[in-house]
Design an enzyme around this catalytic site. Sequence first.
Site, short mmCIF file in Angstrom:
data_model
loop_
_atom_site.label_atom_id
_atom_site.label_comp_id
_atom_site.label_asym_id
_atom_site.label_seq_id
_atom_site.Cartn_x
_atom_site.Cartn_y
_atom_site.Cartn_z
N ASP A 426 0.84 -1.20 0.00
CA ASP A 426 0.00 0.00 0.00
C ASP A 426 0.88 1.25 0.00
OD1 ASP A 426 -2.35 1.49 0.16
OD2 ASP A 426 -2.52 1.31 2.34
N GLU A 429 2.76 5.17 -3.81
CA GLU A 429 2.79 6.15 -4.94
C GLU A 429 4.10 6.93 -4.98
OE1 GLU A 429 0.23 5.70 -2.80
OE2 GLU A 429 -0.81 4.44 -4.27
N ASP A 502 -8.89 3.62 -3.14
CA ASP A 502 -9.97 4.02 -2.23
C ASP A 502 -11.20 4.55 -2.96
OD1 ASP A 502 -8.19 3.26 -0.31
OD2 ASP A 502 -7.59 5.30 0.22
#
Length: 818
Positions: A426, A429, A502
């Site tokens: 997770d 980025e 999300d």
Amino acid sequence: MEEKEKQSLPEISIEQLEEGVQHVNNPIIGLKPIEKRYLQSVKECKQVNNSFYFTDGESTVEVMVVSDEIIRVRMAPQGTFLEDFSYAVPKLVNSATVFSLSETEEDYRVETNTVSCIINKKHFLVSFADNQQNIINEDLSAMHWEENVDFGGYYVYCTKKGHPGEGYFGLGDKPTTFNMRGKRFQNWNTDTYSFAKDQDPLYRSIPFYIGLKETTAYGIFFDNSYRTYFDFGQEDQDKTSFWAEGGELLYYYIHGPHMMDVVKRYHTLTGTHPMPPQWALGYQQCRWSYYPESKVRKLGKTFRDKKIPCDALYLDIDYMDGYRCFTWNKKYFPDPKKMVKELADDGFKTVVIIDPGIKVDENYWVYKEGKENKYFCRRSDDYFMEGHVWPGRCQFPDFTNPEVREWWGGLFKGLVDTGVAGIWNDMNEPAVFGSGTFPDDVRHQYDGHRGSHRKAHNVYGMQMVRATYDGLKKLYKNKRPLTITRAGYAGVQRYSSVWTGDNLASWEHLKLALLQCVRLSVSGVSFCGTDIGGFTGEPDGELFSRWIQLGVFSPFMRAHSAGDTREREPWSYGEEFEAINRKFIELRYKLMPYFYSAFWEHHKYGFPILRPVVMLEQDKIENRTREEEFTFGDKILISPILNPGQTSKTVYLPEGKWFDYWTHESYEGGREHTAHAELDSMPIFVRAGSVIPEWPVMQYVGEKDLEEIKFQVYHSPYEVNSFYYEDHGDTFAYEQDIYTEKKFVVKGDDQSLNIRQSSEGLYTPRYETYDLKLIGLPFLPKRIIIDGKEQIVDLEFDALKRVRIQANKNFKEIQVLS
Ligand code: MIG
């Protein structure tokens, strides 16, 4: 380059200086202003092996023949190319053997058997044509650039002609209409909590699109990791352009003429997903977060008690000790090994989350090792890159350094020893609280091709999950790891599955989920899924069940929800919904061998797993805007219900004959039909002639030893091939050809049905027989001949007008006669 700069300095004579004519100690006369500059006329061409170099005297363009169908173009504004390195294309295999260069007064032409790249001399315009001399794609203006004073290098631009009606598909996870015509996008991996329709950019950067000009498809892969932009006729409808904030103008022209060819060829450059462990195609249950241990146990038990199949349970960040990666919170999970083992005994795999942020804490071994070995990212002035994430103040490994990746991979030893079966990557980025991500000046090793974060940002997440995957692969010995990632760049499919991040519990997002999965699939990332139910917000029972239905036909099927939502499992909405959710999760397990075979077709041959109707029939203009119908693999078409209260919808079926999966009624394709689907159903159609393998319902993959395998065989008046793949399900033996790939050929008429089987590979399954259900027969069979031997049978149609026969798994031919 130095040579030229010297030449452009003004000549000032001693006399002039003495006369005082010139008092400039910073003589800028003759320096060109910083503005966009375009290639000029081609002066010269030179060939080196399969590369052709064209120059206008200052800039150079390289045209490289990669294969018969792929041509790579790159431009060096000052004539010097950057080192040839790409995370997307690990190895450029040049496979074209026959190619040539020819010259006319106007053009140079580099030609293979299938494509030509034409370079117009006067304006240095590059275009591509097929071998019938049809121009498929062409520059509108010459490639251009602008110097970047702050960072060095150039902003680089390419502008192509756009045509009326031309369609544009691809670019990964963009949450927008399937056809991107009329829109502009940018690629810059971004943590976009609760993203909205049309929000851009999101988590991934896949700078690859498929153009569909009239009836011919081609692909453009702009392999540039900097922030890139694509404009599909938004600025000017006759223009399609792409540009980047740095790096090289380097793109691949990938020839079609079919969209499927383009995607398959894109995969020859960037690779495909390795075979996942088969359990990873099962249903997976996630939430932020399931803890403590007793809750996880109860969750598993409820699945088994309620007989709702499930293969994996996820632990989100709260399993860690103060969010320190590779640790356990001993209060919540006093004996993780025991818990993981007990779950495994009950058929559950445990998957845990990992973030890139490492807590700055002198008493934490991961931080200490990283610090000692200088594995963390630094700013331009050598300060550490520090930012706040879940653990508090963090530093971040430079995953673009191979040594760091090696170290990171090894850190999973503890989790692997604990029995963890998969890793969820997770925040890569990378995401940083407050600032969003790293500042531009962070430095990266970039596998020896050093660069700032401007260059490394979009590949950071991909390199993190690469390190994770490679590490797990080593630690598991011959077992297949499951990895999931949020961020990625082109080629990320070689290391991981992805989920779309999300999203929101809304009907609009259900539609976006479909669009994003199909789009990712044609963009090279087939193993993808969405948070079933929506991450934030509260779905009602209807939305959740409809999302489960879409999830059955998402390659990656996982329900997930945010911590501030009500707990949400397949049984959370009362018995009626529970029954529907069970029915559909069971469907996922029934179709498991079909899904697994489709995965093999992806892995081995580069077919996308999900295929939009436009890819199946690109010649039909109206398919360019059809968004809801798609196939999973080659044989099953779905058009999920995407609106509240909706119980029927119009479904377009491509040419040919189709069967309703539920009723076995047949339909003529090439037109629209009305499909009815109450909440406990969804529109599913199967191509005539298909042979669809089915498993008995299992509570998890591997629960039962197969005693036989079922096949649904659909009658067809024309010949149809189907493939069926099997192997060990969780090892890499398939790389040594330990698998079986079976091919069925089905053809029937009014009086007969013929099924032939051939088989390849070295894997031997333990079951001996096939249980075949023949569907759509226009006659009641009286005679069955298997491999020339007449069987004694007394057949009848069942309630669904099927006829059931059995055969040895090695049969070669079955004749079904009236
Ligand atoms: O800042 O780990 O997208 O799936 O549950 C939020 C907690 C961090 C974002 C992921 C989401 C996950 C959540 N994470």
